[in-house]
Design an enzyme around this catalytic site. Structure first.
Site, PDB file in Angstrom:
ATOM      1  N   ASP A  44      -0.479 -52.624  -1.530  1.00  0.00           N
ATOM      2  CA  ASP A  44       0.624 -51.649  -1.653  1.00  0.00           C
ATOM      3  C   ASP A  44       1.667 -52.068  -0.453  1.00  0.00           C
ATOM      4  OD1 ASP A  44      -0.723 -50.684   0.490  1.00  0.00           O
ATOM      5  OD2 ASP A  44      -1.103 -48.670  -0.200  1.00  0.00           O
ATOM      6  N   SER A  45       1.337 -52.927   0.292  1.00  0.00           N
ATOM      7  CA  SER A  45       2.188 -53.782   1.175  1.00  0.00           C
ATOM      8  C   SER A  45       3.353 -54.203   0.642  1.00  0.00           C
ATOM      9  CB  SER A  45       1.400 -54.898   2.227  1.00  0.00           C
ATOM     10  OG  SER A  45       0.769 -55.645   1.248  1.00  0.00           O
ATOM     11  N   ASP A  83      -4.366 -52.270  -5.472  1.00  0.00           N
ATOM     12  CA  ASP A  83      -4.569 -51.191  -4.465  1.00  0.00           C
ATOM     13  C   ASP A  83      -4.106 -49.840  -5.176  1.00  0.00           C
ATOM     14  OD1 ASP A  83      -5.098 -51.159  -1.820  1.00  0.00           O
ATOM     15  OD2 ASP A  83      -3.282 -51.955  -1.269  1.00  0.00           O
ATOM     16  N   LYS A 112      -8.711 -50.895  -5.022  1.00  0.00           N
ATOM     17  CA  LYS A 112      -8.963 -50.527  -3.403  1.00  0.00           C
ATOM     18  C   LYS A 112      -8.382 -49.273  -3.138  1.00  0.00           C
ATOM     19  CE  LYS A 112      -6.673 -52.482   0.013  1.00  0.00           C
ATOM     20  NZ  LYS A 112      -6.323 -51.301   0.673  1.00  0.00           N
ATOM     21  N   GLU A 114      -8.123 -46.147   0.467  1.00  0.00           N
ATOM     22  CA  GLU A 114      -8.324 -46.180   1.834  1.00  0.00           C
ATOM     23  C   GLU A 114      -9.039 -44.570   1.993  1.00  0.00           C
ATOM     24  OE1 GLU A 114      -3.897 -47.749   2.882  1.00  0.00           O
ATOM     25  OE2 GLU A 114      -4.442 -45.953   3.390  1.00  0.00           O
ATOM     26  N   GLU A 181      -9.511 -52.655   8.870  1.00  0.00           N
ATOM     27  CA  GLU A 181      -8.186 -52.993   9.640  1.00  0.00           C
ATOM     28  C   GLU A 181      -8.261 -52.447  11.002  1.00  0.00           C
ATOM     29  OE1 GLU A 181      -3.389 -52.752   8.365  1.00  0.00           O
ATOM     30  OE2 GLU A 181      -4.921 -52.166   6.900  1.00  0.00           O
TER      31      GLU A 181
END
Length: 277
Positions: A44-45, A83, A112, A114, A181
């Protein structure tokens, strides 16, 4: 040959490091695959480096899905992780629907998300439904405001212990890979040693089982900021600007297009077209 989940586990057991890069479109995915990178993350960057958002929070499911499809077309022989955007897994039902779309429509091999112990019920539901899950702890960009901004996590004893617990909980819930991270190397090393699943570091030191960086960061294509953990392997952004400036100058001076870039009629055809005028 495309690596699959058992291959990543074997790589950890053999002490072979795992390489991961982000990719967001067809050409970048092609380049990453040609370079032999083990796995691709459609992160999602993309919200920041491709779409120009100030953070990853505005990224939508449709945007991630759109880019995952393009990456899948460009990298047919590479394991692709997509993501899950902010709020796309706020409930089990929502997570199942959205993760399912990323696999069925997007062609991703895994998703993925978080979070630590707080997302264990989501990870359990996804894995029970047959959806491979990658965890992500430490600095979690989607909730960076709650963490005090984009800062290193796990520097105090309580937070370090919590990160260890988060990793263990995610492994027990069925995650097959874990991104660490912006955490101290010693904490990342302890988590990597404790777990049987591989860890992928980004700003977490050399003791992780693999490393991931953002495509645009390592190639010098994103210059708004540069995290400490980024190593820039090329300056393609500057090279691109120079090339575009050359184009601009040649258009202004009528140097482009030259004869080799131009289609022309034969003299005979020209004579027939205009000779009697």
């Amino acid at each position: 040959m495309k690596k699959m989940i058992p291959d990543f586990v074997k790589m950890k057991q053999a002490g072979e490091k795992i390489s991961m890069l982000t990719a967001y479109d067809y050409p970048s995915a092609q380049w990453v695959e040609e370079a032999g990178i083990d796995t691709i993350l459609v992160g999602d960057s993309l919200g920041m480096v491709v779409l120009g958002y100030d953070s990853t929070v505005p990224v939508t499911m449709e945007e991630i899905l759109h880019h995952t499809k393009a990456v899948r077309r460009g990298a047919t022989k590479t394991f692709v992780i997509a993501d899950m955007p902010f709020m796309s897994y706020a409930s089990i039902d929502l997570a199942l629907m959205n993760a399912g779309r990323l696999l069925k429509e997007g062609g991703a091999d895994a998703v993925k998300l978080e979070g630590g112990v707080n997302v264990v019920p989501i990870v359990l539901a996804l894995t029970r439904a047959g959806i491979p899950v990658v965890g992500h702890i430490g600095l979690t960009p989607q909730t960076a405001n709650q963490l005090g901004g984009f800062k290193v996590q796990g520097r105090d004893i309580d937070r370090a212990k919590q990160l260890v617990k988060d990793g263990q909980a995610l492994e027990q819930a069925g995650a097959f890979l874990l991104v660490l991270e912006a955490i101290p190397r010693q904490v990342a090393g302890q988590i990597s040693t404790d777990l049987t699943i591989p860890t992928i570091g980004i700003g977490a030191g050399l003791d992780c089982d693999g490393q991931v960086l953002v495509f645009h960061d390592i190639l010098g294509l994103f210059e708004r900021f540069k995290p400490k953990f980024v190593k820039q392997y090329a300056s393609l952004g500057k090279e691109a600007v120079l090339a575009l400036q050359d184009f601009h100058k040649e258009v202004k001076s009528s140097q482009f297009p030259a004869s080799e870039h131009t289609f022309a009629l034969s003299d005979e055809v020209v004579e027939k077209l205009y000779g009697n005028k």
